[in-house]
Design an enzyme around this catalytic site. Structure first.
Site, PDB file in Angstrom:
ATOM      1  N   CYS A 178     -11.141  -0.220   2.497  1.00 35.95           N
ATOM      2  CA  CYS A 178     -10.555  -0.365   3.831  1.00 35.95           C
ATOM      3  C   CYS A 178     -10.025   0.987   4.289  1.00 35.95           C
ATOM      4  CB  CYS A 178      -9.409  -1.378   3.804  1.00 35.95           C
ATOM      5  SG  CYS A 178      -9.996  -3.079   3.727  1.00 35.95           S
ATOM      6  N   GLU A 182      -5.271   4.138   5.449  1.00 41.48           N
ATOM      7  CA  GLU A 182      -4.932   3.784   4.071  1.00 41.48           C
ATOM      8  C   GLU A 182      -5.523   4.831   3.127  1.00 41.48           C
ATOM      9  OE1 GLU A 182      -6.847   1.041   0.998  1.00 41.48           O
ATOM     10  OE2 GLU A 182      -5.838  -0.328   2.361  1.00 41.48           O
ATOM     11  N   ARG A 190       0.820  -1.234   0.000  1.00 41.65           N
ATOM     12  CA  ARG A 190       0.000   0.000   0.000  1.00 41.65           C
ATOM     13  C   ARG A 190       0.848   1.276   0.000  1.00 41.65           C
ATOM     14  NH1 ARG A 190      -3.261  -3.175  -1.296  1.00 41.65           N
ATOM     15  NH2 ARG A 190      -5.298  -3.608  -0.383  1.00 41.65           N
TER      16      ARG A 190
HETATM   17  N1  EPU Z   1     -11.552 -10.010  10.111  1.00 43.74           N
HETATM   18  C1  EPU Z   1     -12.283 -10.062  11.280  1.00 43.74           C
HETATM   19  N2  EPU Z   1     -13.325  -9.199  11.403  1.00 43.74           N
HETATM   20  C2  EPU Z   1     -13.639  -8.282  10.462  1.00 43.74           C
HETATM   21  C3  EPU Z   1     -12.880  -8.240   9.283  1.00 43.74           C
HETATM   22  C4  EPU Z   1     -11.837  -9.119   9.122  1.00 43.74           C
HETATM   23  O1  EPU Z   1     -12.014 -10.865  12.167  1.00 43.74           O
HETATM   24  O2  EPU Z   1     -14.587  -7.523  10.670  1.00 43.74           O
HETATM   25  C5  EPU Z   1     -10.456 -10.978   9.942  1.00 43.74           C
HETATM   26  C6  EPU Z   1     -10.793 -11.986   8.836  1.00 43.74           C
HETATM   27  O3  EPU Z   1     -11.520 -13.067   9.338  1.00 43.74           O
HETATM   28  C7  EPU Z   1      -9.416 -12.389   8.355  1.00 43.74           C
HETATM   29  C8  EPU Z   1      -8.571 -11.122   8.559  1.00 43.74           C
HETATM   30  O4  EPU Z   1      -9.293 -10.313   9.484  1.00 43.74           O
HETATM   31  O5  EPU Z   1      -8.904 -13.402   9.155  1.00 43.74           O
HETATM   32  C9  EPU Z   1      -8.337 -10.354   7.270  1.00 43.74           C
HETATM   33  O6  EPU Z   1      -9.562  -9.966   6.679  1.00 43.74           O
HETATM   34  P1  EPU Z   1      -9.816  -9.998   5.103  1.00 43.74           P
HETATM   35  O7  EPU Z   1      -9.572 -11.370   4.613  1.00 43.74           O
HETATM   36  O8  EPU Z   1     -11.114  -9.373   4.831  1.00 43.74           O
HETATM   37  O9  EPU Z   1      -8.642  -9.143   4.499  1.00 43.74           O
HETATM   38  P2  EPU Z   1      -8.194  -7.657   4.814  1.00 43.74           P
HETATM   39  O10 EPU Z   1      -6.769  -7.727   5.228  1.00 43.74           O
HETATM   40  O11 EPU Z   1      -9.139  -6.973   5.729  1.00 43.74           O
HETATM   41  C10 EPU Z   1      -7.211  -7.034   2.475  1.00 43.74           C
HETATM   42  C11 EPU Z   1      -7.123  -5.679   1.839  1.00 43.74           C
HETATM   43  C12 EPU Z   1      -8.362  -5.430   0.982  1.00 43.74           C
HETATM   44  C13 EPU Z   1      -8.471  -6.544  -0.044  1.00 43.74           C
HETATM   45  C14 EPU Z   1      -8.612  -7.863   0.698  1.00 43.74           C
HETATM   46  C15 EPU Z   1      -8.809  -9.055  -0.206  1.00 43.74           C
HETATM   47  C16 EPU Z   1      -5.948  -4.140   3.299  1.00 43.74           C
HETATM   48  C17 EPU Z   1      -6.067  -3.080   4.338  1.00 43.74           C
HETATM   49  N3  EPU Z   1      -7.086  -4.663   2.878  1.00 43.74           N
HETATM   50  O12 EPU Z   1      -8.316  -6.978   3.382  1.00 43.74           O
HETATM   51  O13 EPU Z   1      -8.188  -4.187   0.329  1.00 43.74           O
HETATM   52  O14 EPU Z   1      -9.597  -6.322  -0.869  1.00 43.74           O
HETATM   53  O15 EPU Z   1      -7.423  -8.045   1.503  1.00 43.74           O
HETATM   54  O16 EPU Z   1      -7.675  -9.417  -0.818  1.00 43.74           O
HETATM   55  O17 EPU Z   1      -4.839  -4.469   2.875  1.00 43.74           O
HETATM   56  C18 EPU Z   1      -8.604  -1.849   0.415  1.00 43.74           C
HETATM   57  O18 EPU Z   1      -7.375  -1.723   0.362  1.00 43.74           O
HETATM   58  O19 EPU Z   1      -9.371  -0.858   0.418  1.00 43.74           O
HETATM   59  C19 EPU Z   1      -9.149  -3.177   0.487  1.00 43.74           C
HETATM   60  C20 EPU Z   1     -10.431  -3.405   0.660  1.00 43.74           C
END
Ligand code: EPU
Length: 293
Positions: free
Chosen positions: A216, A286, A168
């Site tokens: 995010c 972000e 990012r």
């Molecule tokens: N989780 C929770 N509760 C929640 C949300 C998430 O416990 O309310 C846990 C999930 O169960 C999982 C972990 O947190 O174990 C990660 O969650 P998720 O798989 O949704 O991935 P993320 O890290 O939140 C990232 C990117 C997204 C991208 C997704 C899919 C960042 C900040 N976010 O999300 O990017 O779409 O992976 O690949 O890096 C963005 O940058 O705007 C964005 C949405």
């Protein structure tokens, strides 16, 4: 698709920025131009220098929070949208190209490399600035070089390795260089395989909420996930004014109706405070903030 648009430069004043952000939040821009070519960018830059006002490039409006007070400068909405085949597997893409259109185009041509960006609602330029994508397929993975315009009106090319890409992050978040276009490398692959990769990326995003948001809000910290920390700090469903932390995914703030940027900002502060208090973890935004807060 090889499009070189020759359309007039649209120049507006006192344009409401809430109309141009997915969040649907934000005051007016003093000047708002819709640019479609390098020439337009240069004209905008010249204008902002002459008027001594700040210059800001707006892509798809998908990753930004604009202040309720707006922006007392020139916002250029980037519609510099074109794709041109170079030699071999290389393509040059205008920075205002919509990511979805580019992925659809690549799929049509059996070209692979962008599938991990499926479902991201933004432009190529915005994706480069924030190095959008997911583990295993960031936009930086397909970039060869980036053509930029500096505040002094110089245009030059930056090699991928000199753009300081990491999670990012890129040099463009600090350098003030305006991204004009990018050279990308795509590879031939069976259409079914490309479609399978797109499906898989989209299915990973199934836990993300719909509605007016900026994606995010926080970057994932070095260890763990912002969404997990926010969820386990009990923040899901917290609401200030018209801004609410999604019950589906805690790293999303939704404008549930009439949200002000100050509502979102207060929620951001609350999130940081609670996560630091409970886990000792510092969260970093972000999203891009535009205007005075
Ligand atoms: N989780 C929770 N509760 C929640 C949300 C998430 O416990 O309310 C846990 C999930 O169960 C999982 C972990 O947190 O174990 C990660 O969650 P998720 O798989 O949704 O991935 P993320 O890290 O939140 C990232 C990117 C997204 C991208 C997704 C899919 C960042 C900040 N976010 O999300 O990017 O779409 O992976 O690949 O890096 C963005 O940058 O705007 C964005 C949405």
């Amino acid at each position: 698709m090889e499009v070189c648009r020759d359309m007039p430069l649209i120049k507006l004043e006192n344009e409401k920025l809430c109309k141009h952000t997915i969040f649907g939040i934000g005051g007016k821009a003093k000047y708002f131009w819709v640019v479609r070519s390098e020439k337009d960018f240069l004209e905008g830059l010249e204008f902002s220098r002459k008027e001594k006002i700040p210059f800001f490039v707006l892509g798809g409006g998908s990753n930004i929070l604009v202040s309720d007070e707006g922006f007392k400068g020139l916002v250029v909405k980037n519609e510099n949208d074109w794709t041109k085949k170079l030699d071999k597997d290389f393509w040059e893409v205008g920075s205002g190209t919509n990511l979805k259109h580019l992925i659809d185009f690549a799929t049509d041509q059996n070209l692979s490399g962008l599938e991990g960006l499926s479902g991201i609602p933004g432009t190529v330029g915005g994706a480069i600035v924030g190095n959008a994508g997911t583990e295993g397929n960031f936009i930086s993975d397909v970039l060869e070089s980036i053509r930029v315009l500096t505040g002094n009106g110089e245009i030059f090319k930056i090699d991928q390795k000199d753009a300081d890409f990491s999670y990012r992050s890129s040099r463009f978040q600090k350098s003030g260089e305006i991204i004009l276009s990018a050279r990308i490398k795509l590879e031939k692959l069976e259409k079914e395989e490309i479609e399978r990769k797109i499906e898989s990326t989209i299915s990973i995003r199934k836990n993300q909420p719909k509605g007016r948001s900026a994606g995010c809000i926080f970057k994932n910290p070095e260890k763990g996930f912002a969404g997990w920390y926010l969820d386990h700090a009990g923040l899901k469903g917290a609401q200030i004014g018209g801004a609410k932390i999604s019950k589906k995914h805690a790293n999303f703030i939704i404008n549930v109706g009439g949200a002000k940027s100050s509502d979102v900002l207060q929620l951001i502060h609350l999130c940081k405070e609670k996560v630091r208090e409970k886990f000792g973890v510092g969260l970093e935004e972000e999203i891009v903030l535009l205007g005075k807060f």
